[in-house]
Design an enzyme around this catalytic site. Sequence first.
Site, PDB file in Angstrom:
ATOM      1  N   GLY A   1       5.317   7.145  32.375  1.00  0.00           N
ATOM      2  CA  GLY A   1       5.687   6.009  33.228  1.00  0.00           C
ATOM      3  C   GLY A   1       6.591   5.061  32.457  1.00  0.00           C
ATOM      4  O   GLY A   1       6.315   4.748  31.297  1.00  0.00           O
TER       5      GLY A   1
ATOM      6  N   ASP B   1       0.171  -0.262  30.522  1.00  0.00           N
ATOM      7  CA  ASP B   1      -1.299  -0.257  30.542  1.00  0.00           C
ATOM      8  C   ASP B   1      -1.953  -0.847  29.286  1.00  0.00           C
ATOM      9  O   ASP B   1      -3.116  -1.224  29.313  1.00  0.00           O
ATOM     10  CB  ASP B   1      -1.822   1.182  30.720  1.00  0.00           C
ATOM     11  CG  ASP B   1      -1.297   1.823  31.988  1.00  0.00           C
ATOM     12  OD1 ASP B   1      -0.927   1.082  32.918  1.00  0.00           O
ATOM     13  OD2 ASP B   1      -1.251   3.066  32.046  1.00  0.00           O
TER      14      ASP B   1
ATOM     15  N   ASP C   1      -3.117   0.634  26.780  1.00  0.00           N
ATOM     16  CA  ASP C   1      -4.357   1.374  26.538  1.00  0.00           C
ATOM     17  C   ASP C   1      -4.278   2.270  25.292  1.00  0.00           C
ATOM     18  O   ASP C   1      -4.913   3.315  25.247  1.00  0.00           O
ATOM     19  CB  ASP C   1      -4.705   2.222  27.780  1.00  0.00           C
ATOM     20  CG  ASP C   1      -3.569   3.158  28.180  1.00  0.00           C
ATOM     21  OD1 ASP C   1      -2.458   3.048  27.610  1.00  0.00           O
ATOM     22  OD2 ASP C   1      -3.789   4.013  29.060  1.00  0.00           O
TER      23      ASP C   1
ATOM     24  N   ASP D   1       0.012   7.694  26.245  1.00  0.00           N
ATOM     25  CA  ASP D   1      -0.866   8.734  25.698  1.00  0.00           C
ATOM     26  C   ASP D   1      -0.455  10.155  26.088  1.00  0.00           C
ATOM     27  O   ASP D   1      -0.598  11.078  25.281  1.00  0.00           O
ATOM     28  CB  ASP D   1      -2.344   8.451  26.009  1.00  0.00           C
ATOM     29  CG  ASP D   1      -2.631   8.392  27.492  1.00  0.00           C
ATOM     30  OD1 ASP D   1      -1.673   8.365  28.292  1.00  0.00           O
ATOM     31  OD2 ASP D   1      -3.820   8.381  27.855  1.00  0.00           O
TER      32      ASP D   1
ATOM     33  N   ARG E   1       7.251  13.080  33.574  1.00  0.00           N
ATOM     34  CA  ARG E   1       6.010  13.609  32.999  1.00  0.00           C
ATOM     35  C   ARG E   1       6.197  15.124  33.041  1.00  0.00           C
ATOM     36  O   ARG E   1       5.996  15.746  34.080  1.00  0.00           O
ATOM     37  CB  ARG E   1       4.800  13.154  33.813  1.00  0.00           C
ATOM     38  CG  ARG E   1       4.590  11.645  33.759  1.00  0.00           C
ATOM     39  CD  ARG E   1       3.251  11.229  34.357  1.00  0.00           C
ATOM     40  NE  ARG E   1       2.958   9.836  34.058  1.00  0.00           N
ATOM     41  CZ  ARG E   1       3.111   8.828  34.917  1.00  0.00           C
ATOM     42  NH1 ARG E   1       3.494   9.063  36.134  1.00  0.00           N
ATOM     43  NH2 ARG E   1       2.832   7.585  34.558  1.00  0.00           N
TER      44      ARG E   1
ATOM     45  N   ARG F   1      -3.992   2.126  35.026  1.00  0.00           N
ATOM     46  CA  ARG F   1      -4.617   3.448  34.996  1.00  0.00           C
ATOM     47  C   ARG F   1      -6.130   3.281  34.875  1.00  0.00           C
ATOM     48  O   ARG F   1      -6.725   2.663  35.748  1.00  0.00           O
ATOM     49  CB  ARG F   1      -4.055   4.314  33.863  1.00  0.00           C
ATOM     50  CG  ARG F   1      -4.281   5.807  34.102  1.00  0.00           C
ATOM     51  CD  ARG F   1      -3.614   6.637  33.035  1.00  0.00           C
ATOM     52  NE  ARG F   1      -2.174   6.640  33.156  1.00  0.00           N
ATOM     53  CZ  ARG F   1      -1.486   7.446  33.960  1.00  0.00           C
ATOM     54  NH1 ARG F   1      -2.109   8.315  34.696  1.00  0.00           N
ATOM     55  NH2 ARG F   1      -0.184   7.402  34.011  1.00  0.00           N
TER      56      ARG F   1
ATOM     57  N   THR G   1       3.976   1.415  27.340  1.00  0.00           N
ATOM     58  CA  THR G   1       3.306   1.607  28.628  1.00  0.00           C
ATOM     59  C   THR G   1       2.779   0.253  29.074  1.00  0.00           C
ATOM     60  O   THR G   1       2.306  -0.526  28.241  1.00  0.00           O
ATOM     61  CB  THR G   1       2.132   2.608  28.539  1.00  0.00           C
ATOM     62  OG1 THR G   1       1.272   2.415  29.687  1.00  0.00           O
ATOM     63  CG2 THR G   1       1.271   2.435  27.296  1.00  0.00           C
TER      64      THR G   1
HETATM   65  O1  F6P Z   1       0.813   4.428  33.056  1.00  0.00           O
HETATM   66  C1  F6P Z   1       1.585   3.522  33.755  1.00  0.00           C
HETATM   67  C2  F6P Z   1       1.193   3.519  35.213  1.00  0.00           C
HETATM   68  O2  F6P Z   1       2.013   2.593  35.897  1.00  0.00           O
HETATM   69  C3  F6P Z   1      -0.276   3.248  35.500  1.00  0.00           C
HETATM   70  O3  F6P Z   1      -0.607   1.889  35.437  1.00  0.00           O
HETATM   71  C4  F6P Z   1      -0.431   3.839  36.872  1.00  0.00           C
HETATM   72  O4  F6P Z   1      -1.765   4.254  37.087  1.00  0.00           O
HETATM   73  C5  F6P Z   1       0.493   5.032  36.832  1.00  0.00           C
HETATM   74  O5  F6P Z   1       1.418   4.787  35.769  1.00  0.00           O
HETATM   75  C6  F6P Z   1       1.252   5.278  38.099  1.00  0.00           C
HETATM   76  O6  F6P Z   1       1.961   6.442  37.936  1.00  0.00           O
HETATM   77  P1  F6P Z   1       3.102   6.945  38.929  1.00  0.00           P
HETATM   78  O7  F6P Z   1       4.315   6.118  38.687  1.00  0.00           O
HETATM   79  O8  F6P Z   1       3.301   8.361  38.588  1.00  0.00           O
HETATM   80  O9  F6P Z   1       2.580   6.717  40.310  1.00  0.00           O
END
Ligand code: F6P
Length: 323
Positions: free
Chosen positions: A11, A128, A130, A103, A72, A172, A126
């Site tokens: 992300g 997050d 995390d 991660d 990803r 997340r 990120t």
């Molecule tokens: O890891 C970053 C993040 O924005 C999280 O907070 C969220 O759960 C996820 O990515 C959303 O992913 P996507 O953009 O694939 O919907």
Amino acid sequence: MKRIGILTSGGDAPGMNACIRSVVRSALNKGIEVYGFRYGYDGLIGGDYTVMESHSVSNILQKGGTILKSSRSEAFRERQGRKKAMELLKDRAIDGIVVIGGDGTFTGASIFGKEFEIPIIGIPATIDNDLYGTDATIGFDTAVNTALGAIDNIRDTAISHDRVFFIEVMGRSAGHIAINCSIGGGAELVITPEIPISNKEVIEVLSQGRNKMKTSSIVVVAEGNDQMNTYAIAKEVRESLPNLDIRVSTLGHIQRGGRPTSNDRILATRLGNEAVEGLIRGKTSAMVGQVDNKIVFTSFSTVLKGGKTIDYGLKNLVDLMNI
Ligand code: F6P
């Protein structure tokens, strides 16, 4: 080190561009060439790259997103894909790579580093926050401020209509964004995956608020709460407290975009520079982070074990402010 590769993966996060700029210019300062791979590991596998000059990263410092794009990568999960990536790196005589992400990105990097002899440094980016091994990840500060702006706006309308708002923020499976913007946004309650709270307790807090003459309330809910989805919580509260006018607002991907804050730009520039310095000094399979204002390298295996906890002190502060 004569030539390095760089990519952004997972992300996107505000500050990734500032980080790319820092890696490119730090490397060029040392006479190292930089190949920028597009779409994360997919670009490494497919040979989608551009040779980066100083001007390639002009005027991107202040921009959200990532000029290198991100993905990803499913293909990089397969040994076949990683083998292809390594062949490309060898063919282009690339001596090391810098991967910017979270991660998932470091899981890939860790496996790749074990399978092949290629120096890799990770930079945590990120929203997050995390990741163990750094106090803050690039993008976290901006995301908290973006969420905070939205919460302030929602509070205006909550006050006008005497409403209760359940505001869902990203993160997340971690509650860092939720807790930080609850402090800044003056939320009555914060619900995170790390600290289970029953719907009964939520109802109690909200009805106590009404008894204390509060006419509106903000409850911040971190996504990733398997037990309690935001809409489900709101539904139950509505059933128990039918006099409350309740709304749910999911902030979503607005939290991932926008101009990075000064904190994120500084962190990104510092970590980008240290990543290059680290590669030159022979560091590998490690993430560069900032802990207590000092630069630290933590092995991918340690980072990936997890271990970063939420700040319980901050969580208590949210409750303490809600009297
Ligand atoms: O890891 C970053 C993040 O924005 C999280 O907070 C969220 O759960 C996820 O990515 C959303 O992913 P996507 O953009 O694939 O919907």
